[in-house]
Scaffold this motif. Structure first.
Motif, mmCIF file in Angstrom:
data_model
loop_
_atom_site.group_PDB
_atom_site.id
_atom_site.type_symbol
_atom_site.label_atom_id
_atom_site.label_comp_id
_atom_site.label_asym_id
_atom_site.label_seq_id
_atom_site.Cartn_x
_atom_site.Cartn_y
_atom_site.Cartn_z
ATOM 1 N N ALA A 193 0.841 -1.195 0.000
ATOM 2 C CA ALA A 193 0.000 0.000 0.000
ATOM 3 C C ALA A 193 0.877 1.246 0.000
ATOM 4 C CB ALA A 193 -0.931 0.004 1.211
ATOM 5 N N CYS A 231 -0.436 4.013 1.637
ATOM 6 C CA CYS A 231 -0.764 4.552 2.945
ATOM 7 C C CYS A 231 -1.835 3.664 3.559
ATOM 8 C CB CYS A 231 -1.262 5.989 2.842
ATOM 9 S SG CYS A 231 -1.703 6.721 4.435
ATOM 10 N N TRP A 286 -5.626 4.777 3.326
ATOM 11 C CA TRP A 286 -6.314 4.938 2.055
ATOM 12 C C TRP A 286 -6.804 3.606 1.526
ATOM 13 C CZ3 TRP A 286 -1.769 8.377 0.120
ATOM 14 C CH2 TRP A 286 -1.870 9.646 0.720
ATOM 15 N N ASP A 287 -7.687 3.690 0.542
ATOM 16 C CA ASP A 287 -8.355 2.488 0.069
ATOM 17 C C ASP A 287 -7.440 1.562 -0.735
ATOM 18 O OD1 ASP A 287 -10.725 3.193 1.239
ATOM 19 O OD2 ASP A 287 -11.517 4.202 -0.533
ATOM 20 N N TRP A 288 -6.553 2.148 -1.583
ATOM 21 C CA TRP A 288 -5.815 1.276 -2.492
ATOM 22 C C TRP A 288 -4.806 0.418 -1.740
ATOM 23 C CZ3 TRP A 288 -1.001 -0.218 -3.768
ATOM 24 C CH2 TRP A 288 -0.892 -1.047 -4.884
ATOM 25 N N HIS A 289 -4.842 -0.882 -1.999
ATOM 26 C CA HIS A 289 -3.821 -1.802 -1.506
ATOM 27 C C HIS A 289 -3.852 -3.040 -2.389
ATOM 28 C CE1 HIS A 289 -7.510 -3.039 0.619
ATOM 29 N NE2 HIS A 289 -7.028 -4.260 0.515
ATOM 30 N N GLU A 341 -4.562 11.289 -6.497
ATOM 31 C CA GLU A 341 -5.903 11.853 -6.594
ATOM 32 C C GLU A 341 -6.115 12.887 -5.479
ATOM 33 O OE1 GLU A 341 -10.557 10.384 -6.349
ATOM 34 O OE2 GLU A 341 -8.995 8.956 -6.964
ATOM 35 N N ARG A 372 -8.757 15.867 -3.766
ATOM 36 C CA ARG A 372 -10.129 16.358 -3.630
ATOM 37 C C ARG A 372 -10.086 17.665 -2.856
ATOM 38 N NH1 ARG A 372 -12.625 10.537 -1.745
ATOM 39 N NH2 ARG A 372 -12.207 9.443 -3.725
ATOM 40 N N CYS A 386 -5.822 12.488 -1.367
ATOM 41 C CA CYS A 386 -6.653 11.489 -0.687
ATOM 42 C C CYS A 386 -6.420 10.068 -1.186
ATOM 43 C CB CYS A 386 -8.131 11.858 -0.831
ATOM 44 S SG CYS A 386 -8.699 11.941 -2.549
ATOM 45 N N GLU A 387 -5.633 9.910 -2.234
ATOM 46 C CA GLU A 387 -5.406 8.555 -2.744
ATOM 47 C C GLU A 387 -4.158 8.522 -3.614
ATOM 48 O OE1 GLU A 387 -6.866 5.924 -1.911
ATOM 49 O OE2 GLU A 387 -7.248 4.509 -3.519
ATOM 50 N N ARG A 438 -2.293 5.565 -6.147
ATOM 51 C CA ARG A 438 -2.403 4.201 -6.678
ATOM 52 C C ARG A 438 -1.527 4.086 -7.925
ATOM 53 N NH1 ARG A 438 -7.222 6.828 -7.784
ATOM 54 N NH2 ARG A 438 -7.794 6.998 -9.998
ATOM 55 N N GLU A 477 -12.178 17.550 -7.897
ATOM 56 C CA GLU A 477 -11.287 16.395 -7.968
ATOM 57 C C GLU A 477 -10.214 16.618 -9.028
ATOM 58 O OE1 GLU A 477 -14.168 12.734 -6.525
ATOM 59 O OE2 GLU A 477 -13.725 12.962 -8.656
#
Length: 303
Positions: free
Chosen positions: A210, A212, A215-218, A254, A256, A261-262, A264, A283
């Protein structure tokens, strides 16, 4: 045997090879390594070895491979071995296996005799069993359920592995990438504001990569990249790092309302351009390409 005795066992099913860890404790029944009633599986033997080493365990040097694409009852010894290993596999996750039923005990005993084990057959004569029509039907039932159990276990398996931190560090150090290792986390600082982290968790499901933790991406296991047409590429983590230093991995940041916030990754050849179509007001998607030269003192080139 010690309480940590284990063996890496290979299975061949529909031309695919899988590796599981079979354990034989001093007390209790033999079992396969599992997590929450899901067997822990590996795509290659080295990954299984790495997993055991991370837990301060090691396997017997021998690796038995059972080919379930060749399930022939005419070889009593081979068929019995497969019967037994599926028995252990089913019991490991509390799954029913028809071969455990009392109705099949006489048939099982016949295969034991047909194996002609020296400890059991002291007559010096080879025993070759003959099977009547009812027994042949039972054999077919056992064969079908062997395959059903194995398919079910593998389709629901936890495909576990651990990152080889030493290998990652040695590789990235050749390109001047700063790497830090702290307990079960390796951090690779790709740029001032970009750090990719590899986690070797105790729970095999949580082993991940990941940018972080918040955050969502992993990513668990291999990296998959696809373009808008569904054409893609699959990369192991070492292949991913090789593509990264070559400049073939894009870093997507990304924002916002001005806040990051992201983060990837995307592949330069397999990038879904439709990502830009779904940006809303406020965004922003920034794309960075990092390239690294194979010199310890060279700095990152950023585009």
């Amino acid at each position: 045997m010690s309480e940590n005795f284990c063996e890496i066992v290979g299975f061949v099913l529909e031309s695919e090879k899988y590796f599981l860890i079979w354990c034989s404790p001093d007390e209790g029944d033999d079992y396969f390594e599992n997590y929450s009633s899901r067997v822990v599986a590996f795509r290659d033997k080295k990954s299984a070895d790495d997993y055991l080493r991370s837990k301060n365990r090691k396997a017997d040097k021998c690796t038995t491979v059972f080919d379930f694409d060749a399930l022939d009852f005419s070889d009593c010894s081979d068929f019995l071995d497969k019967w037994n290993i599926i028995d252990d596999l089913a019991k490991s996750v509390s799954r029913d296996f028809i071969g455990n039923g009392d109705d099949f005990t006489p048939l099982y005993s016949k295969f034991v005799r047909g194996s002609n084990l020296p400890a059991l057959n002291t007559s010096g004569k080879i025993y070759t069993p003959a099977f009547d029509a009812e027994e042949l039907e039972q054999i077919e039932s056992v064969k079908r359920d062997m395959l059903n159990v194995l398919k079910s276990m593998l389709s629901n398996a936890v495909f576990a592995f651990h990152y080889d931190f030493a290998l990652i560090k040695d590789f990235l150090s050749e390109y001047g990438v700063k790497v830090e290792v702290e307990e079960n986390v390796l951090s690779a600082f790709l740029a001032d504001d970009i750090c990719i982290r590899f986690y070797n968790a105790e729970d095999p499901i949580d082993v991940r990569c990941a940018f972080c933790s918040d955050w969502d991406w992993h990513c668990h296991g291999d990296f998959y990249f696809f373009d808008e047409n569904g054409v893609g590429i699959q990369l192991g983590y070492l292949d991913f790092l090789e593509e990264l230093v070559a400049g073939n991995i894009l870093i997507c940041l990304e924002y916002r309302n001005g806040k990051l916030c992201e983060i990837r990754p995307a592949h330069i050849k397999y990038f879904d351009k439709s990502d830009f179509e779904y940006l809303e007001n406020g965004e922003e998607l920034r794309i960075r390409r990092l390239k690294f030269k194979k010199r310890r003192t060279e700095k990152t080139e950023t585009e």
